[in-house]
Design a protein around this motif. Sequence first.
Motif, PDB file in Angstrom:
ATOM      1  N   ASP A  17       0.837  -1.212   0.000  1.00 21.42           N
ATOM      2  CA  ASP A  17       0.000   0.000   0.000  1.00 21.42           C
ATOM      3  C   ASP A  17       0.864   1.252   0.000  1.00 21.42           C
ATOM      4  OD1 ASP A  17      -2.287  -1.544   0.075  1.00 21.42           O
ATOM      5  OD2 ASP A  17      -2.562  -1.356   2.249  1.00 21.42           O
ATOM      6  N   TRP A  18       1.906   1.244   0.829  1.00 16.71           N
ATOM      7  CA  TRP A  18       2.768   2.427   0.906  1.00 16.71           C
ATOM      8  C   TRP A  18       3.589   2.597  -0.365  1.00 16.71           C
ATOM      9  CZ3 TRP A  18       2.819   6.673   3.609  1.00 16.71           C
ATOM     10  CH2 TRP A  18       3.921   7.504   3.494  1.00 16.71           C
ATOM     11  N   ASN A  25       1.001   3.532  -3.450  1.00 14.49           N
ATOM     12  CA  ASN A  25       0.163   4.729  -3.400  1.00 14.49           C
ATOM     13  C   ASN A  25       0.498   5.697  -2.277  1.00 14.49           C
ATOM     14  OD1 ASN A  25      -1.483   3.557  -5.471  1.00 14.49           O
ATOM     15  ND2 ASN A  25      -2.462   2.326  -3.913  1.00 14.49           N
ATOM     16  N   ALA A  32      -0.172   5.019   0.671  1.00 10.18           N
ATOM     17  CA  ALA A  32      -1.441   4.899   1.389  1.00 10.18           C
ATOM     18  C   ALA A  32      -1.276   4.142   2.712  1.00 10.18           C
ATOM     19  CB  ALA A  32      -2.462   4.176   0.523  1.00 10.18           C
ATOM     20  N   ILE A  33      -2.170   4.485   3.645  1.00  7.35           N
ATOM     21  CA  ILE A  33      -2.237   3.810   4.945  1.00  7.35           C
ATOM     22  C   ILE A  33      -3.673   3.341   5.115  1.00  7.35           C
ATOM     23  CG2 ILE A  33      -1.973   4.089   7.442  1.00  7.35           C
ATOM     24  CD1 ILE A  33      -0.033   6.411   6.846  1.00  7.35           C
ATOM     25  N   SER A  34      -3.857   2.116   5.574  1.00  8.27           N
ATOM     26  CA  SER A  34      -5.210   1.581   5.723  1.00  8.27           C
ATOM     27  C   SER A  34      -5.976   2.346   6.797  1.00  8.27           C
ATOM     28  CB  SER A  34      -5.168   0.091   6.072  1.00  8.27           C
ATOM     29  OG  SER A  34      -4.743  -0.089   7.409  1.00  8.27           O
ATOM     30  N   LYS A  83      -4.844   3.714  10.526  1.00  8.65           N
ATOM     31  CA  LYS A  83      -5.032   5.102  10.946  1.00  8.65           C
ATOM     32  C   LYS A  83      -5.785   5.166  12.271  1.00  8.65           C
ATOM     33  CE  LYS A  83      -5.025   7.170   6.349  1.00  8.65           C
ATOM     34  NZ  LYS A  83      -5.779   7.984   5.388  1.00  8.65           N
ATOM     35  N   ARG A 113      -2.663  11.030   4.381  1.00 14.09           N
ATOM     36  CA  ARG A 113      -2.284   9.991   3.415  1.00 14.09           C
ATOM     37  C   ARG A 113      -3.572   9.372   2.869  1.00 14.09           C
ATOM     38  NH1 ARG A 113       1.598  12.271   2.311  1.00 14.09           N
ATOM     39  NH2 ARG A 113       0.837  13.652   3.858  1.00 14.09           N
ATOM     40  N   PRO A 114      -3.537   8.901   1.621  1.00 13.13           N
ATOM     41  CA  PRO A 114      -4.724   8.226   1.078  1.00 13.13           C
ATOM     42  C   PRO A 114      -5.023   6.945   1.837  1.00 13.13           C
ATOM     43  CG  PRO A 114      -2.951   8.406  -0.579  1.00 13.13           C
ATOM     44  CD  PRO A 114      -2.437   8.986   0.685  1.00 13.13           C
ATOM     45  N   ASN A 115      -6.297   6.564   1.819  1.00 12.06           N
ATOM     46  CA  ASN A 115      -6.702   5.295   2.437  1.00 12.06           C
ATOM     47  C   ASN A 115      -6.351   4.132   1.511  1.00 12.06           C
ATOM     48  OD1 ASN A 115      -7.784   6.509   4.703  1.00 12.06           O
ATOM     49  ND2 ASN A 115      -9.841   6.613   3.837  1.00 12.06           N
ATOM     50  N   ALA A 116      -5.873   3.067   2.104  1.00  9.79           N
ATOM     51  CA  ALA A 116      -5.527   1.875   1.319  1.00  9.79           C
ATOM     52  C   ALA A 116      -6.759   1.026   1.102  1.00  9.79           C
ATOM     53  CB  ALA A 116      -4.472   1.066   2.051  1.00  9.79           C
TER      54      ALA A 116
END
Length: 117
Positions: free
Chosen positions: A61-62, A65, A67-69, A73, A114-117
């Motif tokens: 994910d990181w 993107n 991203a962090i789930s 979070k 950060r975007p959501n994964a």
Amino acid sequence: MRYIWMIFGLTSMALGTLGILLPLLPTVPFLLLAAFCFARSSERLHSWMLEHPTLGPPIHDWNENGAISLKAKRLATLSVVLVFGLSLALGLRPMILIIQAITLSCVMLFIWTRPNA
């Protein structure tokens, strides 16, 4: 040099694994560091980490993107609230609480932007 990267990777992996169980120890940053170190020391361990059903997804994910789930979070937020609550309960000096509040707020700002994964 490969052995130094291996030692750093194994140490980071151990700390990241402990972070799964201990709410105050971050997991994903240590796993990312371990993957980075293993990429420079052991292709076998690097592949194993990326393919692991528990450890691999946050790394993917990181890497893909940034991203962090949502679950990660929420757990990070809960940990920050618990740590700050403990600091308040222990009656730490106001200056320490202010520094801690600013630092933890910056961490939360980074995580939640950060975007959501």
